[in-house]
Design an enzyme around this catalytic site. Structure first.
Site, PDB file in Angstrom:
ATOM      1  N   VAL A 286       0.829  -1.200   0.000  1.00 52.90           N
ATOM      2  CA  VAL A 286       0.000   0.000   0.000  1.00 52.90           C
ATOM      3  C   VAL A 286       0.868   1.257   0.000  1.00 52.90           C
ATOM      4  CG1 VAL A 286      -1.629   1.351   1.390  1.00 52.90           C
ATOM      5  CG2 VAL A 286      -2.006  -1.098   1.058  1.00 52.90           C
ATOM      6  N   GLU A 287       1.942   1.248   0.780  1.00 54.33           N
ATOM      7  CA  GLU A 287       2.764   2.450   0.924  1.00 54.33           C
ATOM      8  C   GLU A 287       3.590   2.767  -0.318  1.00 54.33           C
ATOM      9  OE1 GLU A 287       2.829   4.669   3.218  1.00 54.33           O
ATOM     10  OE2 GLU A 287       1.619   3.706   4.777  1.00 54.33           O
ATOM     11  N   THR A 288       4.296   1.773  -0.856  1.00 52.95           N
ATOM     12  CA  THR A 288       5.263   2.079  -1.933  1.00 52.95           C
ATOM     13  C   THR A 288       5.298   1.055  -3.058  1.00 52.95           C
ATOM     14  OG1 THR A 288       7.073   0.915  -0.792  1.00 52.95           O
ATOM     15  CG2 THR A 288       6.791   3.261  -0.296  1.00 52.95           C
TER      16      THR A 288
END
Length: 325
Positions: A118-120
């Site tokens: 989700v983040e990167t």
């Protein structure tokens, strides 16, 4: 002639003392870093002389918040084949580190992987701004949140000294979030770990450290090993306003939930309190009951939709992994 030359040198020296005229109050900040942390003044002045104020950063943080997407649209951003397949591949590549993190911190591999996804996108998109530029721009040119970003800038400089890395090289988001897991400097100092034992906490290029750091973050924010995360429920009557306005922290007993009309049929037995998670689908609201581990995920990003995206992506990655054994 000598007197004139001496005066010119004094003027040049005084000009050099002004680290960067685009950063109001930077000299005061440098004074604080010298007194509080023992930094070398000349070195810091040299660093800030190379800082570039980025208008794009100021525009990004000043932009009015976009209208929140409903859950059914938000979910589609993260629950994609490419993210699921990427998580599966990441798991295969870093199986030993994930197993070690699960053993040490009690956080399942799929949750760690889903946060990275989700983040990167597992490190594919870690941001395009130098962290020193992002934090300095916001610390000295964005008054509404200057205290927060000055604090983060202070912590960033401290961690570059601790980790013996250049202040000018690390790259991150427009807000200064860093690495595979997008830690702010304060989180880096508090929660990042040297999980492979090489003497450095590197969450940019070392997936093992990133894995251990995310697991450590969740553990220190109350992750309960072996406990479930969130469970689907149905409501048989209109919900009390207090439950709909819940701040995500578990607060309701099973008795209160039953009295409010919630089904507990999918909830494991226990005495813990729970939160009510409402998510908008195209055909109306759906409801879930969140336990402590769901709340722990929201400490990473204070959003129920974020936490649910992490949970459901984790489930999809786990299912793919199990189906290929």
């Amino acid at each position: 002639m000598k007197k004139k030359l001496f005066s010119s040198l004094l003027l040049l020296a005084s000009l050099n003392l002004q680290a960067n005229d685009q950063l109001p109050d930077v000299e005061q900040f440098i004074d604080e870093m010298v007194v509080k942390h023992g930094f070398d003044r000349a070195e810091l002045e040299n660093v800030f002389d190379q800082v570039e104020v980025k208008d794009a950063i100021l525009k990004a943080i000043s932009r009015p918040a976009e209208k929140s997407k409903p859950w059914y649209e938000y979910r589609n951003i993260f629950l994609t084949d490419s993210r699921i397949n990427g998580g599966f591949e990441f798991w295969q590549q870093h199986k030993e580190a994930l197993e070690a993190a699960e053993k040490q911190y009690g956080v399942p591999a799929e949750i760690i992987i889903a946060i990275l996804g989700v983040e990167t996108r597992y490190g594919q998109h870690m941001g395009g701004y130098r962290v020193i530029d992002a934090l300095s721009t916001l610390a000295f040119r964005y008054p509404p949140r200057s205290p927060f970003f000055r604090s983060e800038l202070e912590k960033f400089l401290v961690l570059t000294h601790e980790e013996k890395i250049s202040e000018l090289e690390p790259v991150g988001s427009y807000a200064g979030a860093m690495g595979l897991g997008q830690f702010m400097p304060s989180s880096y100092l508090a929660y990042a770990v040297d999980f492979d034992g090489d003497g450095h906490r590197d969450i940019w290029t070392n997936p093992t450290d990133a894995i251990g750091s995310i697991a450590n973050y969740l553990k220190l924010h109350g992750w309960v090993p072996g406990q479930s995360i969130v469970h689907r429920t149905q409501a048989s009557k209109p919900l009390p306003e207090a439950m709909l306005a819940n701040d995500l922290k578990p607060a309701f007993t099973r008795q209160q939930l039953e009295q409010a009309g919630f089904s507990l049929s999918q909830l494991p037995a226990g005495q813990d309190v729970l939160s009510v998670v409402g998510l908008t689908q195209q055909d109306g609201e759906e409801y879930w009951l969140g336990r402590q581990n769901f709340y722990a995920i929201t400490r990473y990003n204070h959003s129920r939709m974020y936490a649910m995206a992490v949970y459901q992506l984790a489930q999809a990655i786990r299912e793919k992994m199990d189906n290929t054994k």
